[in-house]
Design a protein around this motif. Structure first.
Motif, short mmCIF file in Angstrom:
data_model
loop_
_atom_site.label_atom_id
_atom_site.label_comp_id
_atom_site.label_asym_id
_atom_site.label_seq_id
_atom_site.Cartn_x
_atom_site.Cartn_y
_atom_site.Cartn_z
N GLN A 1 0.84 -1.20 0.00
CA GLN A 1 0.00 0.00 0.00
C GLN A 1 0.88 1.25 0.00
O GLN A 1 1.94 1.27 0.60
N ARG A 2 0.40 2.29 -0.68
CA ARG A 2 1.04 3.62 -0.64
C ARG A 2 -0.06 4.65 -0.47
O ARG A 2 -1.14 4.53 -1.05
N ASP A 3 0.22 5.68 0.34
CA ASP A 3 -0.71 6.78 0.51
C ASP A 3 -0.60 7.73 -0.67
O ASP A 3 0.51 8.03 -1.14
N ILE A 4 -1.74 8.21 -1.16
CA ILE A 4 -1.79 9.23 -2.22
C ILE A 4 -1.88 10.58 -1.52
O ILE A 4 -2.72 10.75 -0.63
N GLN A 5 -1.02 11.50 -1.92
CA GLN A 5 -0.98 12.81 -1.29
C GLN A 5 -1.16 13.90 -2.34
O GLN A 5 -0.66 13.77 -3.46
N PRO A 6 -1.83 14.99 -1.98
CA PRO A 6 -1.99 16.10 -2.92
C PRO A 6 -0.63 16.60 -3.43
O PRO A 6 0.33 16.68 -2.67
N GLY A 7 -0.57 16.88 -4.73
CA GLY A 7 0.63 17.42 -5.33
C GLY A 7 1.64 16.40 -5.79
O GLY A 7 2.58 16.73 -6.51
N LEU A 8 1.51 15.13 -5.38
CA LEU A 8 2.43 14.09 -5.84
C LEU A 8 1.80 13.35 -7.01
O LEU A 8 0.60 13.09 -7.01
N GLY A 9 2.62 12.98 -7.98
CA GLY A 9 2.06 12.45 -9.21
C GLY A 9 2.24 10.97 -9.47
O GLY A 9 1.44 10.37 -10.17
N GLU A 10 3.31 10.33 -8.94
CA GLU A 10 3.57 8.96 -9.33
C GLU A 10 3.85 8.09 -8.11
O GLU A 10 4.57 8.50 -7.20
N TYR A 11 3.29 6.89 -8.14
CA TYR A 11 3.42 5.94 -7.03
C TYR A 11 3.73 4.57 -7.61
O TYR A 11 3.13 4.17 -8.61
N GLU A 12 4.64 3.82 -6.97
CA GLU A 12 4.95 2.46 -7.39
C GLU A 12 4.77 1.50 -6.23
O GLU A 12 5.15 1.82 -5.10
N LEU A 13 4.19 0.36 -6.51
CA LEU A 13 4.07 -0.72 -5.54
C LEU A 13 4.70 -1.96 -6.14
O LEU A 13 4.36 -2.34 -7.28
N LEU A 14 5.61 -2.57 -5.40
CA LEU A 14 6.27 -3.80 -5.84
C LEU A 14 5.70 -4.96 -5.02
O LEU A 14 5.53 -4.83 -3.81
N PHE A 15 5.43 -6.07 -5.70
CA PHE A 15 4.93 -7.25 -4.98
C PHE A 15 5.20 -8.50 -5.79
O PHE A 15 5.39 -8.45 -7.01
N ALA A 16 5.29 -9.63 -5.08
CA ALA A 16 5.46 -10.93 -5.72
C ALA A 16 4.08 -11.55 -5.90
O ALA A 16 3.24 -11.48 -5.00
#
Length: 175
Positions: A106-121
């Protein structure tokens, strides 16, 4: 029964009013709310494909669920891009779950940030669920899923050899 001109005119006006009300309701978002807000309604998602969607806390579109099925053991990278980043006003999260809806990443989405990556098997033959959720705000976004097939021989130690995807001890004597 014979209808007079006035009665026909009133019936036509009534029908037109109903059509206008239905059109107005569908344009305002009251009809046709987002239909992927629960895991059981998750839309199918494919590896190596990019999908665009949107979130809006005000129009019953707070959660978007996607389901992906893996046919091989893989290392997966889920990428979420909020568009455009400088106008992203969403506070929320992006998450990956097992088919039993157990949180993996999981990653939190925050105002002003544009890109998020999640790595998993991910294991072969299993479904996984992806959730993009807003607690506050609205924004368009794009998600994509890249995969790399696990190499079963990579786990073999230097004193083992890999045959048919399995690690075997190397014997000192070979015939």
């Amino acid at each position: 029964m014979v209808m007079t001109g006035n009665r026909i005119f009133l019936h036509v006006r009534y029908v037109l009013f109903l059509l206008f009300a239905l059109a107005l309701a569908s344009c305002s978002g009251a009809i046709g709310a987002d239909d992927d807000g629960k895991p059981e309604d998750a839309k199918l998602f494919f590896q190596d494909v990019s999908v665009s969607d949107s979130l809006d806390e005000n129009y019953s579109d707070k959660k978007d669920w996607r389901r992906v099925h893996f046919v091989q053991d893989v290392h997966a990278t889920l990428t979420l891009v909020m568009a455009p980043a400088e106008y992203n006003e969403v506070t929320g999260r992006v998450a990956v779950y097992t088919s039993q809806i157990q949180l993996i990443s999981q990653r939190d989405i925050q105002p002003g940030l544009g890109e998020y990556e999640l790595l998993f098997a991910a294991d072969a033959g299993r479904d996984y669920y992806i959730l993009v959720e807003t607690q506050n705000g609205k924004a368009d976004y794009r998600i994509s899923l890249a995969t790399e097939i696990n190499d079963p021989c990579a786990r073999c130690s230097p004193d083992e050899e890999c045959r048919d995807g399995r690690c075997y001890s190397q014997s000192a004597c070979r015939s």
